[in-house]
Enzyme design. Sequence first.
Site, mmCIF file in Angstrom:
data_model
loop_
_atom_site.group_PDB
_atom_site.id
_atom_site.type_symbol
_atom_site.label_atom_id
_atom_site.label_comp_id
_atom_site.label_asym_id
_atom_site.label_seq_id
_atom_site.Cartn_x
_atom_site.Cartn_y
_atom_site.Cartn_z
ATOM 1 N N GLY A 201 57.744 6.078 61.614
ATOM 2 C CA GLY A 201 57.399 7.494 61.645
ATOM 3 C C GLY A 201 55.919 7.693 61.885
ATOM 4 N N SER A 202 55.558 8.880 62.381
ATOM 5 C CA SER A 202 54.143 9.180 62.635
ATOM 6 C C SER A 202 53.827 10.645 62.378
ATOM 7 C CB SER A 202 53.764 8.802 64.068
ATOM 8 O OG SER A 202 54.566 9.505 65.015
ATOM 9 N N GLY A 203 54.704 11.354 61.647
ATOM 10 C CA GLY A 203 54.468 12.754 61.330
ATOM 11 C C GLY A 203 53.685 12.933 60.044
ATOM 12 N N GLY A 204 53.790 14.137 59.455
ATOM 13 C CA GLY A 204 52.997 14.462 58.276
ATOM 14 C C GLY A 204 53.285 13.565 57.089
ATOM 15 N N MET A 205 54.563 13.250 56.849
ATOM 16 C CA MET A 205 54.887 12.370 55.729
ATOM 17 C C MET A 205 54.396 10.957 56.001
ATOM 18 S SD MET A 205 56.141 12.408 52.741
ATOM 19 C CE MET A 205 56.665 11.272 51.469
ATOM 20 N N LYS B 45 53.490 20.963 57.262
ATOM 21 C CA LYS B 45 52.476 20.229 56.512
ATOM 22 C C LYS B 45 51.127 20.141 57.218
ATOM 23 C CE LYS B 45 55.614 17.348 53.793
ATOM 24 N NZ LYS B 45 55.936 15.965 53.364
ATOM 25 N N ASP C 55 52.562 13.928 47.828
ATOM 26 C CA ASP C 55 53.313 12.812 48.408
ATOM 27 C C ASP C 55 52.465 11.543 48.386
ATOM 28 O OD1 ASP C 55 55.597 14.308 49.064
ATOM 29 O OD2 ASP C 55 54.785 14.870 51.016
#
Length: 272
Positions: A129-133, A70, A106
Site C-alpha cells: 500500500g502507499s495511501g494515507g494508512m 486523511k 494510527d
Amino acid sequence: MKPPIGRDTRLCMSLSARPGNFGSRFQNHLYEALGLDYVYKSFTTQNLPAAIGGIRALGIRGCAISMPFKEAVIPLIDTLEASARAIQSINTIVNDDGRLTGYNTDYSAVRTLAEQSGLDRGAPFILRGSGGMAKAVAAALRDGGFHNGTILARNAQSGPALAARYGFRWQAAAEGLSAPFLINASPLGMAGADEAALAFTPAQIAAAAVVFDVVAVPLETPLLAAARAAGKRLITGGEVAVLQALAQFELYTGVTPTPAQVEQATAFARTG
C-alpha cells in the site's frame, strides 16, 4: 451515570466514505461507563470543506478521519501534531476553541504493535500500500527501528515516493518478494469491492513469521485467515482499531479508561 443530553453535551464525530459502527459504539460505551457528558456520531460527506467548517463553527470537540479524507483534510485545519506533520496524513482532529489540530493515532497504534511483535528490528518486511494508512505504517516502522523494508504498491507515483521518504525499497509487483514480516495497509481484504482479495500470495505467507493486516473490517480478512491456517503470528486491524480509538478518546476527553473498561467497550463495539 452519564448526564442526559443537554446544552452542555459535547459532540464528537467521525468522517468516512463508508461509516461503520465500531468507533461510535466504543466511544459512547466509554462515555456511559465514565459518566461523561459526550455523544459520538459517525457521518459521511460529499462536501469536506463544509464538514470541517461545521466542526469549527459548531464547537464539535473531535472528529475521527477515515479514508478517503486523511490527506485531503490537511489544508482545512490549522496545525498538525509532529508525527502527523511528518506523515502528512491524519486520522483525528481536536477542536480547541475553534483551533483545529490534526493527529495520527494510527501511527502510535501501529508503532506499539510492531514493537511488541517480537521481531528483530533488522528483519526484512514488505508493506503493501502507499495511501494515507500506509504512510502512517511506514513512519511507525521506521521510527520503531525497522529499516529493511520494501513498499509493494502498483501506483508508480505514490509507491516510489513513500519508499524514498523513509529509506525503503519499492516494487510494483509481488513477484520475487518474500520477508519474515508482512504488513497490509492497502484496501485489499476490506469489506466492499476488495473483500475477497488476498493482499499477499500464499508463497509469501508461507515464508513469513508475522503477518499484520491493518484492515479492521472485517476482523478476519482473507490474509489473516490464510496466515492463521499457516500457523503464523498475527497482528490484526482490530487491535489497531482499539488502540487508535482509545488514543482518540483520551485526546477528546482528557480521561484514561482502565484496561477493564477498554475491554468492555471493545466487546460492546464489536457486537454492533
